[in-house]
Design a protein around this motif. Structure first.
Motif, PDB file in Angstrom:
ATOM      1  N   ASP A 171       0.740  -1.179  -0.023  1.00 27.45           N
ATOM      2  CA  ASP A 171      -0.117  -0.041  -0.015  1.00 27.45           C
ATOM      3  C   ASP A 171       0.841   1.441  -0.038  1.00 27.45           C
ATOM      4  OD1 ASP A 171      -2.349  -1.566   0.052  1.00 27.45           O
ATOM      5  OD2 ASP A 171      -2.015  -1.805   2.331  1.00 27.45           O
ATOM      6  N   VAL A 172       1.955   1.271   0.740  1.00 32.78           N
ATOM      7  CA  VAL A 172       2.806   2.432   0.806  1.00 32.78           C
ATOM      8  C   VAL A 172       4.276   1.991   0.549  1.00 32.78           C
ATOM      9  CG1 VAL A 172       1.452   3.506   2.384  1.00 32.78           C
ATOM     10  CG2 VAL A 172       3.134   1.924   3.220  1.00 32.78           C
ATOM     11  N   ASP A 173       5.180   2.776   0.614  1.00 30.84           N
ATOM     12  CA  ASP A 173       6.576   2.820   0.220  1.00 30.84           C
ATOM     13  C   ASP A 173       7.316   2.033   1.203  1.00 30.84           C
ATOM     14  OD1 ASP A 173       6.459   4.474  -1.873  1.00 30.84           O
ATOM     15  OD2 ASP A 173       7.372   6.173  -0.866  1.00 30.84           O
ATOM     16  N   ARG A 174       6.913   1.946   2.586  1.00 29.92           N
ATOM     17  CA  ARG A 174       7.588   1.174   3.316  1.00 29.92           C
ATOM     18  C   ARG A 174       7.198  -0.276   3.098  1.00 29.92           C
ATOM     19  NH1 ARG A 174       9.032   1.220   8.544  1.00 29.92           N
ATOM     20  NH2 ARG A 174       8.687  -0.362   9.806  1.00 29.92           N
ATOM     21  N   ASP A 175       5.876  -0.705   2.364  1.00 33.67           N
ATOM     22  CA  ASP A 175       5.724  -2.195   2.176  1.00 33.67           C
ATOM     23  C   ASP A 175       6.633  -2.594   0.996  1.00 33.67           C
ATOM     24  OD1 ASP A 175       3.600  -1.998   3.747  1.00 33.67           O
ATOM     25  OD2 ASP A 175       2.162  -1.387   2.053  1.00 33.67           O
ATOM     26  N   VAL A 176       7.080  -1.725  -0.049  1.00 36.95           N
ATOM     27  CA  VAL A 176       8.065  -2.037  -0.792  1.00 36.95           C
ATOM     28  C   VAL A 176       9.468  -2.487  -0.271  1.00 36.95           C
ATOM     29  CG1 VAL A 176       9.309  -1.214  -2.772  1.00 36.95           C
ATOM     30  CG2 VAL A 176       6.954  -0.685  -2.818  1.00 36.95           C
ATOM     31  N   PHE A 177       9.900  -1.687   0.866  1.00 37.20           N
ATOM     32  CA  PHE A 177      11.047  -2.084   1.501  1.00 37.20           C
ATOM     33  C   PHE A 177      10.976  -3.319   1.958  1.00 37.20           C
ATOM     34  CE2 PHE A 177      11.928   2.527   0.987  1.00 37.20           C
ATOM     35  CZ  PHE A 177      13.229   2.610   0.850  1.00 37.20           C
ATOM     36  N   GLU A 178       9.977  -3.606   2.585  1.00 36.64           N
ATOM     37  CA  GLU A 178       9.446  -4.878   3.174  1.00 36.64           C
ATOM     38  C   GLU A 178       9.681  -5.998   2.588  1.00 36.64           C
ATOM     39  OE1 GLU A 178       9.192  -7.516   6.394  1.00 36.64           O
ATOM     40  OE2 GLU A 178       9.584  -5.677   6.212  1.00 36.64           O
ATOM     41  N   ARG A 214       7.417  -0.864  -6.947  1.00 37.87           N
ATOM     42  CA  ARG A 214       7.071   0.688  -6.866  1.00 37.87           C
ATOM     43  C   ARG A 214       6.271   0.970  -8.271  1.00 37.87           C
ATOM     44  NH1 ARG A 214      12.564   0.489  -5.291  1.00 37.87           N
ATOM     45  NH2 ARG A 214      12.784   1.459  -3.145  1.00 37.87           N
ATOM     46  N   ASP A 215       6.508   0.077  -9.349  1.00 37.76           N
ATOM     47  CA  ASP A 215       5.731   0.481 -10.323  1.00 37.76           C
ATOM     48  C   ASP A 215       4.156   0.230 -10.196  1.00 37.76           C
ATOM     49  OD1 ASP A 215       5.856   1.522 -13.212  1.00 37.76           O
ATOM     50  OD2 ASP A 215       5.391  -0.720 -13.791  1.00 37.76           O
ATOM     51  N   LEU A 216       3.810  -0.896  -9.679  1.00 36.11           N
ATOM     52  CA  LEU A 216       2.381  -0.905  -9.168  1.00 36.11           C
ATOM     53  C   LEU A 216       1.685  -0.352  -7.746  1.00 36.11           C
ATOM     54  CD1 LEU A 216       2.275  -4.640 -10.361  1.00 36.11           C
ATOM     55  CD2 LEU A 216       1.632  -2.924 -11.690  1.00 36.11           C
ATOM     56  N   LEU A 217       2.620   0.071  -7.262  1.00 33.43           N
ATOM     57  CA  LEU A 217       2.154   0.899  -5.919  1.00 33.43           C
ATOM     58  C   LEU A 217       1.013   1.805  -6.276  1.00 33.43           C
ATOM     59  CD1 LEU A 217       2.904   0.598  -2.850  1.00 33.43           C
ATOM     60  CD2 LEU A 217       4.362   2.585  -3.108  1.00 33.43           C
ATOM     61  N   GLY A 218       0.148   1.692  -5.480  1.00 34.90           N
ATOM     62  CA  GLY A 218      -1.315   2.426  -5.628  1.00 34.90           C
ATOM     63  C   GLY A 218      -2.326   1.607  -6.554  1.00 34.90           C
ATOM     64  N   SER A 219      -1.917   0.540  -7.000  1.00 39.25           N
ATOM     65  CA  SER A 219      -2.975  -0.554  -7.719  1.00 39.25           C
ATOM     66  C   SER A 219      -3.960  -1.027  -6.711  1.00 39.25           C
ATOM     67  CB  SER A 219      -2.339  -1.490  -8.507  1.00 39.25           C
ATOM     68  OG  SER A 219      -1.649  -0.901  -9.472  1.00 39.25           O
ATOM     69  N   SER A 220      -5.321  -1.087  -6.964  1.00 43.24           N
ATOM     70  CA  SER A 220      -6.382  -1.515  -6.124  1.00 43.24           C
ATOM     71  C   SER A 220      -6.123  -2.961  -5.790  1.00 43.24           C
ATOM     72  CB  SER A 220      -7.786  -1.522  -6.681  1.00 43.24           C
ATOM     73  OG  SER A 220      -8.791  -2.109  -5.938  1.00 43.24           O
ATOM     74  N   SER A 280      -7.559  -0.833 -13.633  1.00 42.92           N
ATOM     75  CA  SER A 280      -6.960  -0.480 -14.865  1.00 42.92           C
ATOM     76  C   SER A 280      -5.473  -0.261 -14.937  1.00 42.92           C
ATOM     77  CB  SER A 280      -7.727   0.744 -15.564  1.00 42.92           C
ATOM     78  OG  SER A 280      -7.424   1.912 -14.730  1.00 42.92           O
ATOM     79  N   GLY A 281      -4.882  -0.378 -13.950  1.00 41.64           N
ATOM     80  CA  GLY A 281      -3.389  -0.192 -13.719  1.00 41.64           C
ATOM     81  C   GLY A 281      -2.590  -1.517 -14.547  1.00 41.64           C
ATOM     82  N   ARG A 282      -1.431  -1.000 -15.065  1.00 36.20           N
ATOM     83  CA  ARG A 282      -0.597  -1.868 -15.916  1.00 36.20           C
ATOM     84  C   ARG A 282       0.643  -1.626 -15.590  1.00 36.20           C
ATOM     85  NH1 ARG A 282      -5.102  -3.371 -17.133  1.00 36.20           N
ATOM     86  NH2 ARG A 282      -5.737  -3.944 -19.153  1.00 36.20           N
ATOM     87  N   PRO A 283       1.662  -2.677 -15.556  1.00 40.96           N
ATOM     88  CA  PRO A 283       3.013  -2.429 -15.242  1.00 40.96           C
ATOM     89  C   PRO A 283       3.871  -1.664 -16.438  1.00 40.96           C
ATOM     90  CG  PRO A 283       2.718  -4.666 -15.600  1.00 40.96           C
ATOM     91  CD  PRO A 283       1.088  -3.883 -15.658  1.00 40.96           C
ATOM     92  N   GLY A 284       4.576  -0.777 -16.238  1.00 42.64           N
ATOM     93  CA  GLY A 284       5.233  -0.249 -17.303  1.00 42.64           C
ATOM     94  C   GLY A 284       5.856  -1.289 -18.075  1.00 42.64           C
ATOM     95  N   ALA A 285       6.180  -0.680 -19.300  1.00 43.41           N
ATOM     96  CA  ALA A 285       6.860  -1.700 -20.656  1.00 43.41           C
ATOM     97  C   ALA A 285       8.350  -1.749 -19.997  1.00 43.41           C
ATOM     98  CB  ALA A 285       6.771  -1.033 -21.758  1.00 43.41           C
ATOM     99  N   GLU A 286       8.851  -0.752 -19.533  1.00 42.02           N
ATOM    100  CA  GLU A 286      10.487  -0.714 -19.185  1.00 42.02           C
ATOM    101  C   GLU A 286      10.452  -1.768 -18.119  1.00 42.02           C
ATOM    102  OE1 GLU A 286      14.210  -0.559 -19.676  1.00 42.02           O
ATOM    103  OE2 GLU A 286      12.873   0.378 -20.986  1.00 42.02           O
TER     104      GLU A 286
END
Length: 615
Positions: free
Chosen positions: A15-22, A53-59, A85-91
């Motif tokens: 849900d938040v940046d801290r989750d990505v670190f975890e 990080r790229d998908l962070l904020g998706s439902s 409707s979120g999609r991961p970035g092509a890169e």
């Protein structure tokens, strides 16, 4: 694909940046516990962080971490699921596919799934123990400290930089070695190129030298052939004169001779005949080398041919040596060049007789059918001294003679076997030899029963000449044009039996005047004379209406096949001077049937009462 087992290691909501670190921290702990390390470990945690990080904020974004046993091996997997409707970035997707072994993206009405993974290395620890270690690593890791995580990431980055620097150093070292190697390769290539260029220059020079030598050899061979032909031609006329004069002196109507004189003349005639045969062989060899010796196939009386060989060679055998030549009968038809076949067998038999001092020389004649064609097989065997194995190929080289006892007291030119093989080849056959020292020699000659005739020459004056004219008595008048008084003296008795009046013209410039004045019934013309030669005289005779109808026969000391027939205009035939008789001349003029008996020499014709004029 069938799974051998799937083990969930943990589920995280993002849900938040801290989750990505975890996520990064737990992914790193799990991967270490499962055996991943070094670059593979950095790649996995980097991809997990970037995707998170790229998908962070998706439902409803969460990630499930698990280990799976698959048929191709164990694998660490992270499956990201979310809705909306979120999609991961092509890169990000390209980076995951490039850095990890597995990257799959699926979408459906329920939501989206992005699964990334990396194959686990094989270790000595069981997979169950590794899973338990992974669980324990996560449970015992404590709470997340941002500063510690950052320091951990920095340490990982430093290690990655150190590894990268080490790799760069290794790459630089390898590049230096490669550069040194390339320099060596370039130097070697330059050296080889230089050597190759020198070699090519040498090869070109050698090829040029070989080509020059080949040209010189060809010119030398042509000169040798011309020499043989010219010398043989110059020898033939005087040798023939010697033979004919000897026979004239021994003729029954000549002045009586003492026994010693007759014996001496006999020796002269015999030696002259031997020399003439050698000269003719030299001419044939020269013509065969230049491709101008062609066979004249005709029905051949084999029984008569063998009878003549028996009579000719019977007296040449050493005392105590028996010559066995069969008296054949009931053989198939033989169509070949009788003269060539006779010379082949005579040379082979003479060779056997020369080197056989006791025992016998035997000729056998058989026929074989091969490939639907009938062949005559003439086999000569002797009980002579034989030929060493290393010399058996060389005896077919022109002028080569086996050294040692083989030639002791024996004369010869070394042309016999090469000449016989050449003639056999021209007859469409083969000649093979087998021998052993002290055991004699066997020579086998195979010739076809029917030899195809060469194509007729359109300019051959013999081609359309009458062959079955009714015989005549004597012509009224005849003119012979020849600058050789010796030959005219030998031919005179024969001509006096052909015509009542014979006019001899020895100066060719006066020939046309004499012929136009006398208007003879026939003309004999020599080709080789001081200008105007025979060719020129023929042209003049053909252009004058008075002389154009008079039949002309050409006489020559060379082989008739060597005559330039395109310049013979209206001449009926070409005759060789060596063996001239009444029947041959009348036949050539179209005034007698074909000759059925062997031709007699010039000196054998008895003179008849007639008139003779010299102009």
């Amino acid at each position: 694909m069938t799974y051998a087992g799937s083990h969930r290691l943990g589920v995280l909501s993002l849900d938040v940046d801290r989750d990505v670190f975890e996520l990064r921290r737990q992914g790193q702990l799990l991967c270490k516990a499962l055996g991943l390390k070094g670059h593979e470990l950095v790649r996995v945690v980097t991809v997990l962080s970037e995707v998170g990080r790229d998908l962070l904020g998706s439902s409803g974004l969460q990630v499930e971490l698990r280990a799976e046993e698959r048929s191709e091996g164990a694998c660490f997997l992270a499956s990201f699921t979310w809705r909306g409707s979120g999609r991961p970035g092509a890169e990000t997707v390209r980076a995951a596919r490039r850095l990890l072994d597995r990257s799959e993206y699926r979408t459906s009405e329920e939501g989206h799934t992005l699964t990334v993974g990396q194959r686990l290395p094989s270790t000595g620890t069981s997979r169950r123990q590794l899973i338990e270690q992974a669980h324990g690593a996560v449970l015992g890791s404590g709470d997340l400290s941002m500063s510690e995580e950052l320091r951990s990431q920095n340490r990982q980055l430093l290690r990655a930089l150190e590894e990268s620097r080490a790799q760069q150093e290794e790459l630089r070292r390898l590049n230096e070695e490669l550069e040194e190697t390339n320099k060596g390769v370039v130097a070697l290539y330059s050296e080889l190129s230089s050597e190759l260029e020198e070699t090519n220059t040498g090869v070109v020079a050698l090829y040029a030298e070989l080509e020059d030598k080949t040209r010189q050899l060809r010119l030398a061979s042509e000169a040798k052939t011309r020499f043989w032909a010219n010398v043989s031609h110059e020898l033939r006329a005087p040798v023939n004169s010697v033979i004919s004069l000897a026979r004239l002196l021994m003729a029954s109507d000549a002045d009586p001779l003492t026994p010693d004189q007759r014996q001496q003349l006999s020796l002269i005639a015999g030696s002259g005949s031997t020399l003439l045969a050698l000269v003719e062989e030299l001419l044939d060899v020269a013509k065969a080398e230049s491709g101008r010796l062609e066979p004249a196939p005709a029905d051949t009386d084999l029984r008569t041919l063998l009878h003549q060989l028996r009579g000719t060679l019977g007296g040449t055998a050493h005392e105590g040596v028996r010559l066995d030549i069969p008296d054949v009968s009931d053989f198939p038809r033989l169509v070949t060049d009788e003269v060539m076949l006779t010379r082949v067998l005579r040379n082979v038999l003479s060779n056997g007789l020369k080197f056989t001092t006791s025992g016998e020389v035997r000729l056998t004649v058989e026929t074989e059918t091969r490939g639907g064609r009938t062949w005559f097989v003439f086999t000569t065997t002797d009980t002579g001294i034989g030929i060493p194995l290393d010399q058996q190929d060389r005896v077919f080289e022109e002028f080569y003679q086996v050294l040692g006892m083989h030639q002791r007291g024996q004369s010869g030119t070394g042309l016999g076997l090469p000449y016989a093989r050449r003639l056999t080849t021209i007859l469409g056959g083969t000649l093979a030899l087998s021998s052993a020292p002290g055991e004699g020699t066997t020579v086998r000659v195979d010739v076809p029963a029917e030899l195809d005739a060469p194509a007729a020459n359109a300019s051959d004056p013999d081609r359309d000449a009458p062959r079955t004219a009714e015989p005549v008595g004597r012509l009224g008048s005849l003119v012979v044009v020849d600058d050789d008084p010796t030959f005219l003296g030998l031919l005179r008795p024969t001509l006096e039996r052909i015509a009542e009046e014979v006019t001899e013209v020895t100066v060719s410039s006066r020939a046309f005047e004499v012929i136009r004045k006398r208007k003879p019934d026939a003309i004999l013309v020599d080709l080789v004379m001081p200008a105007p030669d025979g060719y020129t005289l023929l042209g003049v005779l053909a252009r004058d209406p008075v002389t154009a109808r008079i039949p002309v026969v050409v006489l020559t000391s060379t082989d008739p096949s060597e005559v330039d027939r395109t310049r013979l205009t209206h001449a009926r035939s070409v005759l060789n001077k060596t063996h001239l008789d009444r029947e041959r001349i009348l036949l050539a003029l179209g005034l007698a049937p074909a000759v059925s008996a062997p031709a007699s020499p010039v000196a054998g014709d008895a003179p008849a009462e007639s008139g003779r004029t010299t102009a």
